[in-house]
Design a protein around this motif. Structure first.
Motif, PDB file in Angstrom:
ATOM      1  N   GLN A 225     -25.262  19.851  46.910  1.00 43.51           N
ATOM      2  CA  GLN A 225     -24.195  20.391  46.043  1.00 43.51           C
ATOM      3  C   GLN A 225     -24.732  20.732  44.659  1.00 43.51           C
ATOM      4  N   HIS A 226     -25.745  20.021  44.227  1.00 41.29           N
ATOM      5  CA  HIS A 226     -26.367  20.357  42.944  1.00 41.29           C
ATOM      6  C   HIS A 226     -27.170  21.653  43.096  1.00 41.29           C
TER       7      HIS A 226
ATOM      8  N   SER B 249     -31.716  14.066  41.802  1.00 42.95           N
ATOM      9  CA  SER B 249     -32.258  13.934  43.158  1.00 42.95           C
ATOM     10  C   SER B 249     -32.362  15.280  43.881  1.00 42.95           C
TER      11      SER B 249
ATOM     12  N   ARG C  25     -28.791  11.260  36.782  1.00 45.34           N
ATOM     13  CA  ARG C  25     -28.535   9.834  36.697  1.00 45.34           C
ATOM     14  C   ARG C  25     -29.801   9.025  36.432  1.00 45.34           C
TER      15      ARG C  25
ATOM     16  N   ASN D 200     -39.406  13.572  38.874  1.00 45.70           N
ATOM     17  CA  ASN D 200     -38.644  12.533  39.552  1.00 45.70           C
ATOM     18  C   ASN D 200     -39.634  11.461  40.020  1.00 45.70           C
TER      19      ASN D 200
ATOM     20  N   LEU E 152     -39.786   9.423  34.325  1.00 50.84           N
ATOM     21  CA  LEU E 152     -39.429  10.428  33.324  1.00 50.84           C
ATOM     22  C   LEU E 152     -39.594   9.904  31.904  1.00 50.84           C
TER      23      LEU E 152
ATOM     24  N   THR F  30     -19.543  22.482  42.266  1.00 49.63           N
ATOM     25  CA  THR F  30     -18.244  22.335  41.607  1.00 49.63           C
ATOM     26  C   THR F  30     -18.337  22.579  40.106  1.00 49.63           C
TER      27      THR F  30
ATOM     28  N   SER G  40     -26.236  16.900  35.956  1.00 51.57           N
ATOM     29  CA  SER G  40     -25.665  16.775  37.296  1.00 51.57           C
ATOM     30  C   SER G  40     -24.216  16.313  37.153  1.00 51.57           C
ATOM     31  N   LYS G  41     -23.499  16.342  38.261  1.00 50.84           N
ATOM     32  CA  LYS G  41     -22.067  16.010  38.228  1.00 50.84           C
ATOM     33  C   LYS G  41     -21.790  14.561  37.852  1.00 50.84           C
TER      34      LYS G  41
ATOM     35  N   VAL H  33     -23.635  21.436  36.264  1.00 53.18           N
ATOM     36  CA  VAL H  33     -23.975  22.568  37.123  1.00 53.18           C
ATOM     37  C   VAL H  33     -23.927  22.146  38.589  1.00 53.18           C
TER      38      VAL H  33
HETATM   39  C1  LIG Z   1     -17.724  18.012  47.297  1.00 50.00           C
HETATM   40  C2  LIG Z   1     -18.843  17.600  46.404  1.00 50.00           C
HETATM   41  C3  LIG Z   1     -19.188  18.439  45.345  1.00 50.00           C
HETATM   42  C4  LIG Z   1     -20.255  18.087  44.492  1.00 50.00           C
HETATM   43  N1  LIG Z   1     -20.591  18.943  43.478  1.00 50.00           N
HETATM   44  C5  LIG Z   1     -21.662  18.645  42.705  1.00 50.00           C
HETATM   45  C6  LIG Z   1     -22.092  19.529  41.669  1.00 50.00           C
HETATM   46  O1  LIG Z   1     -21.474  20.569  41.410  1.00 50.00           O
HETATM   47  N2  LIG Z   1     -23.169  19.194  40.927  1.00 50.00           N
HETATM   48  C7  LIG Z   1     -23.890  18.047  41.143  1.00 50.00           C
HETATM   49  O2  LIG Z   1     -24.866  17.806  40.431  1.00 50.00           O
HETATM   50  N3  LIG Z   1     -23.500  17.185  42.109  1.00 50.00           N
HETATM   51  C8  LIG Z   1     -22.409  17.455  42.884  1.00 50.00           C
HETATM   52  N4  LIG Z   1     -22.023  16.562  43.835  1.00 50.00           N
HETATM   53  C9  LIG Z   1     -22.703  15.252  43.886  1.00 50.00           C
HETATM   54  C10 LIG Z   1     -24.032  15.303  44.628  1.00 50.00           C
HETATM   55  O3  LIG Z   1     -23.800  15.101  46.002  1.00 50.00           O
HETATM   56  C11 LIG Z   1     -24.961  14.180  44.117  1.00 50.00           C
HETATM   57  O4  LIG Z   1     -24.317  12.946  44.273  1.00 50.00           O
HETATM   58  C12 LIG Z   1     -25.370  14.356  42.657  1.00 50.00           C
HETATM   59  O5  LIG Z   1     -25.876  15.651  42.427  1.00 50.00           O
HETATM   60  C13 LIG Z   1     -26.432  13.336  42.296  1.00 50.00           C
HETATM   61  O6  LIG Z   1     -26.694  13.370  40.917  1.00 50.00           O
HETATM   62  P1  LIG Z   1     -28.088  12.861  40.359  1.00 50.00           P
HETATM   63  O7  LIG Z   1     -29.168  13.610  41.004  1.00 50.00           O
HETATM   64  O8  LIG Z   1     -27.984  12.904  38.866  1.00 50.00           O
HETATM   65  O9  LIG Z   1     -28.077  11.319  40.748  1.00 50.00           O
HETATM   66  P2  LIG Z   1     -28.884  10.554  41.897  1.00 50.00           P
HETATM   67  O10 LIG Z   1     -28.667  11.167  43.214  1.00 50.00           O
HETATM   68  O11 LIG Z   1     -28.551   9.137  41.705  1.00 50.00           O
HETATM   69  O12 LIG Z   1     -30.391  10.819  41.547  1.00 50.00           O
HETATM   70  C14 LIG Z   1     -31.056  10.276  40.460  1.00 50.00           C
HETATM   71  C15 LIG Z   1     -32.504  10.650  40.627  1.00 50.00           C
HETATM   72  O13 LIG Z   1     -33.228  10.184  39.505  1.00 50.00           O
HETATM   73  C16 LIG Z   1     -34.467   9.660  39.946  1.00 50.00           C
HETATM   74  N5  LIG Z   1     -34.897   8.672  38.947  1.00 50.00           N
HETATM   75  C17 LIG Z   1     -34.320   7.486  38.658  1.00 50.00           C
HETATM   76  N6  LIG Z   1     -34.994   6.878  37.659  1.00 50.00           N
HETATM   77  C18 LIG Z   1     -36.009   7.700  37.313  1.00 50.00           C
HETATM   78  C19 LIG Z   1     -37.057   7.606  36.366  1.00 50.00           C
HETATM   79  N7  LIG Z   1     -37.176   6.577  35.540  1.00 50.00           N
HETATM   80  N8  LIG Z   1     -37.943   8.621  36.296  1.00 50.00           N
HETATM   81  C20 LIG Z   1     -37.836   9.712  37.117  1.00 50.00           C
HETATM   82  N9  LIG Z   1     -36.852   9.837  38.035  1.00 50.00           N
HETATM   83  C21 LIG Z   1     -35.952   8.842  38.130  1.00 50.00           C
HETATM   84  C22 LIG Z   1     -34.196   9.069  41.289  1.00 50.00           C
HETATM   85  O14 LIG Z   1     -35.369   9.023  42.067  1.00 50.00           O
HETATM   86  C23 LIG Z   1     -33.156  10.019  41.858  1.00 50.00           C
HETATM   87  O15 LIG Z   1     -33.763  11.057  42.609  1.00 50.00           O
HETATM   88  C24 LIG Z   1     -20.969  16.882  44.690  1.00 50.00           C
HETATM   89  C25 LIG Z   1     -20.601  16.051  45.760  1.00 50.00           C
HETATM   90  C26 LIG Z   1     -19.566  16.399  46.605  1.00 50.00           C
HETATM   91  C27 LIG Z   1     -19.220  15.496  47.748  1.00 50.00           C
END
Ligand SMILES: Cc1cc2nc3c(=O)[nH]c(=O)nc-3n(C[C@H](O)[C@H](O)[C@H](O)COP(=O)(O)OP(=O)(O)OC[C@H]3O[C@@H](n4cnc5c(N)ncnc54)[C@H](O)[C@@H]3O)c2cc1C
Ligand SMILES: Nc1ncnc2c1ncn2[C@@H]1O[C@H](COP(=O)(O)O)[C@@H](O)[C@H]1O
Lengths: 246, 324
Positions: free
Chosen positions: B272-273, B268, B210, B287, B306, B253, B235-236, B250
């Motif tokens: 789960q990731h 992040s 994200r 990050n 990034l 789930t 990510s999801k 990946v």
């Molecule tokens: C039952 C269940 C199953 C799940 N299964 C999965 C799964 O299979 N896979 C999965 O991925 N998730 C899964 N999730 C979701 C998981 O809990 C997280 O919500 C998800 O992985 C977060 O995705 P993210 O890291 O892309 O987003 P975020 O958590 O929003 O993280 C974004 C990251 O980007 C960083 N960032 C932002 N801007 C910048 C920048 N300009 N430069 C550098 N860094 C930056 C932030 O610091 C942050 O760490 C599941 C959740 C549940 C409840």
């Protein structure tokens, strides 16, 4: 349609994992358990058939001790009609598959839904073994399912590098993953109704463990993270090249 | 011979997961003091079949009939079992692909063998096929044993080395006709995902989350992946918002992978990731948040934006390619 949904009861991914001091098993204290997420897709797809107007009965089943009843009640709250607990320690996949097969044999289930794997050991062996014991067709990694007749269905399943579209005659074992349905959150009425739904306890058939655990331990600790300055990212590339990674 | 490899073909050829399984079968056969035979089901050329000799397979049984052109797990499992019985196999080894995971449990039941999946290390034939595998989303390791005299092992993709042990593989047609009742599913079509490297088999993976802000920014992820021969992943939430296709997601789930190099950009590192990627051998995390949980399992890290860092990496990779 008579549907059986096999549910495994697994630690929530976010809980801290600790083993007994002798390494014999998971220390369950303070661990929160949930319905294995992939099994929930199967349950949800079964309920979907009812919503499409089909006459279905949905039985949920878990092989496990008394503690799994909370998980089964949750499945009842989501929409299953009745629950069965086979009263045995689910020691390994071969054991569990045989227990479920012995229960299901002769009960004329049209469909048996399972998850693609349990998130505890990611074994993924129970569904195929179950199909083999029962002499049923098996569709694994299903991402889509539709009935095309009283006992025929079209499915999609994930394969390496793509998606396979296939058809099957029921009865069949279907292992489910993301795509086949959306998870459902039980509502208050479901939770109330679940308390009165039948939950039977069944004695296991006599058999020993097939693949017993010798020891549980922790993975080796990750080494130190090597950090690079954000304005000097080329050093990271140098490190990766030096290690032969890129 | 007592170790049998099921060599699954993809459109008539063998790929890396089969070579990993072949190497595994060879090492196991060495430990048992025996040879490796392989069984192939479907349409594969004699030359391709014989090429398994590179990985130490000394005999290949070829099961091919018009009824077995498409994958049907019941019939394929029956074919593999027929060969296993004929040669008295104590161990059947195969790659843990999607199809491998559909037939290995069936073969295990037919042979009264213990099903061992997720294999990342050799089972010890002298000690009840003792072995280990990961458990609880990478938070534990399980050591187990088989109470049977036979095993069916599914080798995790990227979970075992590929090694050449050249020998000559004799190819022999194996007479097998599938029973009608075993042809119990009918493949209508296989829709291939877009070109590019398959995520489950990729050596290198560039994954983004994200932190990317929007799908329009993925150009640099694809560019970096292209430069280092990597598959792309996400990510999801990124897949849920349709920034990227679902088959790239990946995690717990999504797809579970174990590449040699995993580069996580703007992810992040939620548990789960990590459940889907923590077996990666080398992890790079980029990050802007120094507290991002992903850094806890990183081998290499950059705390920074990034949008600054990734273009620098791309330039440096291009420069290193230019001098190489
Ligand atoms: C039952 C269940 C199953 C799940 N299964 C999965 C799964 O299979 N896979 C999965 O991925 N998730 C899964 N999730 C979701 C998981 O809990 C997280 O919500 C998800 O992985 C977060 O995705 P993210 O890291 O892309 O987003 P975020 O958590 O929003 O993280 C974004 C990251 O980007 C960083 N960032 C932002 N801007 C910048 C920048 N300009 N430069 C550098 N860094 C930056 C932030 O610091 C942050 O760490 C599941 C959740 C549940 C409840
Ligand atoms: N103890 C159990 N009770 C009921 N079903 C189970 C049990 N263990 C596994 N299963 C089913 O088999 C599927 C795959 O599990 P596994 O083979 O353990 O990875 C699960 O998603 C369940 O549907």
């Amino acid at each position: 349609m008579k549907i059986l949904v096999c549910i495994s009861h697994v630690p929530d991914t976010t809980t801290k994992i600790q083993f007994e001091a002798d390494g014999s098993a998971l220390n369950k204290q303070g661990v929160s358990f949930v319905i294995n997420p992939y099994c929930e897709y199967g349950l949800s797809r079964a309920i979907g058939f009812r919503e499409e107007g089909k006459t279905v009965s949905i039985t949920v089943l878990t092989v496990g001790g008394k503690e799994v009843e909370a998980t089964l009640r949750k499945a009842l709250a989501i929409g299953a009609d009745d629950a069965v607990r086979i009263d045995a320690h689910p020691s390994d996949s071969a054991f569990v598959a045989k227990q479920i097969a012995d229960y299901a044999d002769g009960k004329d289930f049209d469909l048996i839904f399972t998850g693609k794997e349990s998130i505890d050991f990611n074994g993924g062996m129970v569904p195929g073994m179950l199909a083999e014991h029962l002499g049923m067709a098996f569709v694994s990694f299903a991402t889509h399912m539709e009935m095309t007749g009283d006992s025929t269905a079209d499915l999609k399943r994930e394969v390496d590098g793509g998606v396979e579209v296939l058809s099957v005659n029921l009865p069949a074992v279907i292992s489910c993953q993301k795509g086949i349905s959306e998870w459902r959150i039980p509502n208050m009425r479901g939770i109330m109704a679940a308390r009165k739904k039948p939950l039977a306890t069944v004695a296991p058939s006599e058999m020993g463990e097939v693949i017993p655990t010798v020891k549980m331990s922790y993975p080796p600790a990750k080494g130190e993270t090597k950090y690079f300055e954000p304005d000097n990212a080329k050093e990271l590339v140098t490190a990766l090249v030096d290690k032969g990674l890129i | 011979m007592s170790v049998l490899l099921f060599a699954e073909n993809s459109n008539g050829s063998f790929k890396k997961p089969v070579f990993e399984a072949a190497t595994y079968a060879y090492d196991l056969a060495q430990a048992m003091g025996t040879d490796v035979a392989a069984v192939s089901v479907g349409q594969v050329s004699e030359e391709e079949l014989a090429s398994l000799g590179t990985y130490g397979v000394s005999k290949v049984y070829n099961v091919s009939s018009d009824k077995l052109n498409d994958f049907v797990n019941t019939a394929y499992a029956a074919a593999v079992t027929a060969v296993a019985n004929q040669i008295g196999a104590k161990a059947v080894v195969m790659a843990q692909t999607y199809n491998g995971r559909a037939i290995s449990p069936r073969v295990a039941v037919k042979l009264d063998a213990a099903p061992i999946s997720g294999a990342i290390s050799l089972v010890d034939p002298a000690n009840g096929f003792d072995a280990i595998r990961m458990a609880y989303s990478g938070k534990g390791v399980q050591e187990f044993k088989a109470n049977t005299d036979k095993v069916v092992v599914a080798v995790k993709t990227n979970g075992y080395k590929v090694e050449e042990n050249p020998t000559t593989a004799a190819v022999e047609n194996f007479d097998f006709s599938a029973k009608d009742k075993d042809l119990d599913t009918v493949v209508k079509e296989i829709v291939r995902a877009s070109e590019g490297i398959s995520l489950t088999e990729a050596e290198n993976v560039v994954s983004a989350g994200r932190g990317m802000k929007g799908p329009e920014n993925w150009g640099m992820i694809e560019e970096l992946a292209g430069l280092i021969g990597a598959a792309t992943a996400s990510s999801k939430p990124v897949a849920d918002m349709d920034w990227r296709p679902h088959h790239e997601h990946v995690g717990q789930t999504g797809i579970q992978i174990a590449p040699n190099l995993y580069i996580a950009i703007g992810i992040s590192g939620a548990i789960q990731h990590l459940a889907g990627v923590s077996s990666s051998k080398n992890i790079v995390v980029i990050n802007k948040d120094p507290e991002a949980p992903f850094f806890k399992i990183a081998d290499y890290g950059i705390v920074g934006d990034l949008f600054d860092v990734v273009p620098q990496i791309i330039e440096a990779v291009k420069a290193s390619k230019a001098t190489a």
